[in-house]
Design an enzyme around this catalytic site. Sequence first.
Site, PDB file in Angstrom:
ATOM      1  N   ASP A   1      -2.913  -8.402  -4.116  1.00 53.50           N
ATOM      2  CA  ASP A   1      -2.144  -8.957  -2.989  1.00 53.50           C
ATOM      3  C   ASP A   1      -1.904 -10.450  -3.160  1.00 53.50           C
ATOM      4  O   ASP A   1      -0.940 -10.988  -2.635  1.00 53.50           O
ATOM      5  CB  ASP A   1      -2.858  -8.678  -1.673  1.00 53.50           C
ATOM      6  CG  ASP A   1      -2.692  -7.219  -1.306  1.00 53.50           C
ATOM      7  OD1 ASP A   1      -3.473  -6.389  -1.808  1.00 53.50           O
ATOM      8  OD2 ASP A   1      -1.736  -6.906  -0.570  1.00 53.50           O
TER       9      ASP A   1
ATOM     10  N   LYS B   1      -7.227  -4.735  -2.081  1.00 54.94           N
ATOM     11  CA  LYS B   1      -7.800  -3.876  -1.048  1.00 54.94           C
ATOM     12  C   LYS B   1      -9.326  -3.919  -1.030  1.00 54.94           C
ATOM     13  O   LYS B   1      -9.961  -3.936  -2.092  1.00 54.94           O
ATOM     14  CB  LYS B   1      -7.300  -2.442  -1.282  1.00 54.94           C
ATOM     15  CG  LYS B   1      -7.785  -1.395  -0.330  1.00 54.94           C
ATOM     16  CD  LYS B   1      -7.580  -1.733   1.127  1.00 54.94           C
ATOM     17  CE  LYS B   1      -6.174  -2.156   1.486  1.00 54.94           C
ATOM     18  NZ  LYS B   1      -6.063  -2.727   2.850  1.00 54.94           N
TER      19      LYS B   1
ATOM     20  N   GLN C   1      -5.778   4.896   1.587  1.00 49.28           N
ATOM     21  CA  GLN C   1      -4.554   4.801   0.776  1.00 49.28           C
ATOM     22  C   GLN C   1      -4.684   5.594  -0.529  1.00 49.28           C
ATOM     23  O   GLN C   1      -3.691   6.101  -1.051  1.00 49.28           O
ATOM     24  CB  GLN C   1      -4.247   3.326   0.445  1.00 49.28           C
ATOM     25  CG  GLN C   1      -3.732   2.505   1.607  1.00 49.28           C
ATOM     26  CD  GLN C   1      -4.855   1.784   2.328  1.00 49.28           C
ATOM     27  OE1 GLN C   1      -5.999   2.239   2.315  1.00 49.28           O
ATOM     28  NE2 GLN C   1      -4.552   0.680   2.984  1.00 49.28           N
TER      29      GLN C   1
ATOM     30  N   ARG D   1       3.746  -0.693   3.258  1.00 47.52           N
ATOM     31  CA  ARG D   1       2.565  -1.438   2.856  1.00 47.52           C
ATOM     32  C   ARG D   1       2.568  -1.584   1.327  1.00 47.52           C
ATOM     33  O   ARG D   1       3.394  -0.996   0.642  1.00 47.52           O
ATOM     34  CB  ARG D   1       1.269  -0.768   3.354  1.00 47.52           C
ATOM     35  CG  ARG D   1       1.338   0.724   3.190  1.00 47.52           C
ATOM     36  CD  ARG D   1       0.206   1.417   2.551  1.00 47.52           C
ATOM     37  NE  ARG D   1      -0.420   0.767   1.461  1.00 47.52           N
ATOM     38  CZ  ARG D   1      -0.078   0.973   0.173  1.00 47.52           C
ATOM     39  NH1 ARG D   1       0.935   1.774  -0.155  1.00 47.52           N
ATOM     40  NH2 ARG D   1      -0.735   0.370  -0.794  1.00 47.52           N
ATOM     41  N   GLY D   2       1.600  -2.390   0.861  1.00 52.12           N
ATOM     42  CA  GLY D   2       1.609  -2.741  -0.558  1.00 52.12           C
ATOM     43  C   GLY D   2       2.387  -4.050  -0.659  1.00 52.12           C
ATOM     44  O   GLY D   2       3.491  -4.167  -0.095  1.00 52.12           O
ATOM     45  N   ALA D   3       1.797  -5.021  -1.384  1.00 50.56           N
ATOM     46  CA  ALA D   3       2.345  -6.376  -1.359  1.00 50.56           C
ATOM     47  C   ALA D   3       3.847  -6.455  -1.676  1.00 50.56           C
ATOM     48  O   ALA D   3       4.618  -7.042  -0.904  1.00 50.56           O
ATOM     49  CB  ALA D   3       1.530  -7.257  -2.304  1.00 50.56           C
TER      50      ALA D   3
ATOM     51  N   ARG E   1       1.232  -9.923   8.488  1.00 47.48           N
ATOM     52  CA  ARG E   1      -0.007  -9.742   7.713  1.00 47.48           C
ATOM     53  C   ARG E   1      -0.249 -11.022   6.902  1.00 47.48           C
ATOM     54  O   ARG E   1       0.703 -11.587   6.364  1.00 47.48           O
ATOM     55  CB  ARG E   1       0.079  -8.521   6.778  1.00 47.48           C
ATOM     56  CG  ARG E   1       0.254  -7.200   7.520  1.00 47.48           C
ATOM     57  CD  ARG E   1       0.120  -6.009   6.599  1.00 47.48           C
ATOM     58  NE  ARG E   1      -1.282  -5.751   6.253  1.00 47.48           N
ATOM     59  CZ  ARG E   1      -1.661  -4.848   5.349  1.00 47.48           C
ATOM     60  NH1 ARG E   1      -0.757  -4.153   4.686  1.00 47.48           N
ATOM     61  NH2 ARG E   1      -2.944  -4.646   5.098  1.00 47.48           N
TER      62      ARG E   1
END
Length: 375
Positions: free
Chosen positions: A266, A277, A225, A49-51, A99
């Site tokens: 993002d 987020k 997170q 995860r994380g752009a 996503r």
Amino acid sequence: MHAFRSVALDDEKGELVLLDQTLLPNEISYIRLSKVEDIWEAIRNLRVRGAPAIGIAAAYGVYLAVRNSANITESGALISIDSAVAIFKKAKQYLASARPTAVNLFWALDRMERRLALECDALASPAKCHSVARLPASGREEIDDLLAALRQEADAIRDEDARMCHAIGEHGLSLLERGWGILTHCNAGALATAEFGTALAPIYLGQERGYAFKVFADETRPLLQGARLTAWELMQAGVDTTLICDNMAASVMKRGLVQAVLVGCDRVAANGDTANKIGTLGVAILAKRYSISFYVLGPSSSIDLTCPTGAQIEIEERHGEEITSKWYTHPMAPAGISTFNPAFDVTDAELITAIITEKGIARPPFASSLRELMK
Ligand code: MRU
């Protein structure tokens, strides 16, 4: 600085190696994935995860889809270039559906497709045929060339991300002073990128240079997170870190403990509106109230000049179970309760002090400064 890599390729085995972020901080466990379906699942369920990390995983995903298609690996039997292109396109479309919000996913997949098209053109030479349908019949060499090009492009996406993170760290640190209190939300650290992170990069650089920052990490409900990932990776680096619940940010700011907010992104729209987020918007509003600088940090691959404003950014909505029961031994809400669980929000450009990329620092008005930066 960190012993882990969030995303790596084991090319010999044809596997993507991911540090499963859903198990942190209790278990450091790497998963090995070779099927596109499993890579999709890992992105969808935030194992990676994380752009930027999502983009890197997807780039390797489309490479592996072609690399691992059965006919290639069975000795002697080969798929045609046409089939390889078809496999690529199917995998690309599928991974893009994992996503919707982080633009890096689409950016990385589009970049891989451009490299595929270039390679197909080169293979078709000297006929200079631009239509995949008219490509010549392929042999082992052509397929190997195609795979090498795809792998090289995915590696480049990863390596460039690492370099961009270090540059973001330098630009970001130039805005901070020794001993400052810094608040961050979610995780935009080494786990979310190739290495070093975006919002956490100036903190790591400051740590190396004796800046003695005091970091407040929002726990970041509902998926935690901040608590599970940011607190974990900052502690590993020896950074002075204090974990707070999201609803404590106002108190910490009011007490004068925070001099700057650093968050990731993002997708940044052309006017500077920034998706990040869920909860980031609230932090930005609080920062404005207490006259604290609010900085967005991200690679230029997170800036989407084709998206005019935040209103056009698709916001992912996730299952309500993440709010009601995911982290609890018993549900913490009545059965059947309605939930609303947007994974991201959009911080209005007017709340952002500056947007920091590897190319430099953009300040308001962002419509012109971002365009200038992206030239
Ligand atoms: O849902 P997540 O955990 O993928 O959301 C991550 C964030 O919002 C990060 O701040 C953003 O992707 C930047 S990561 C460098």
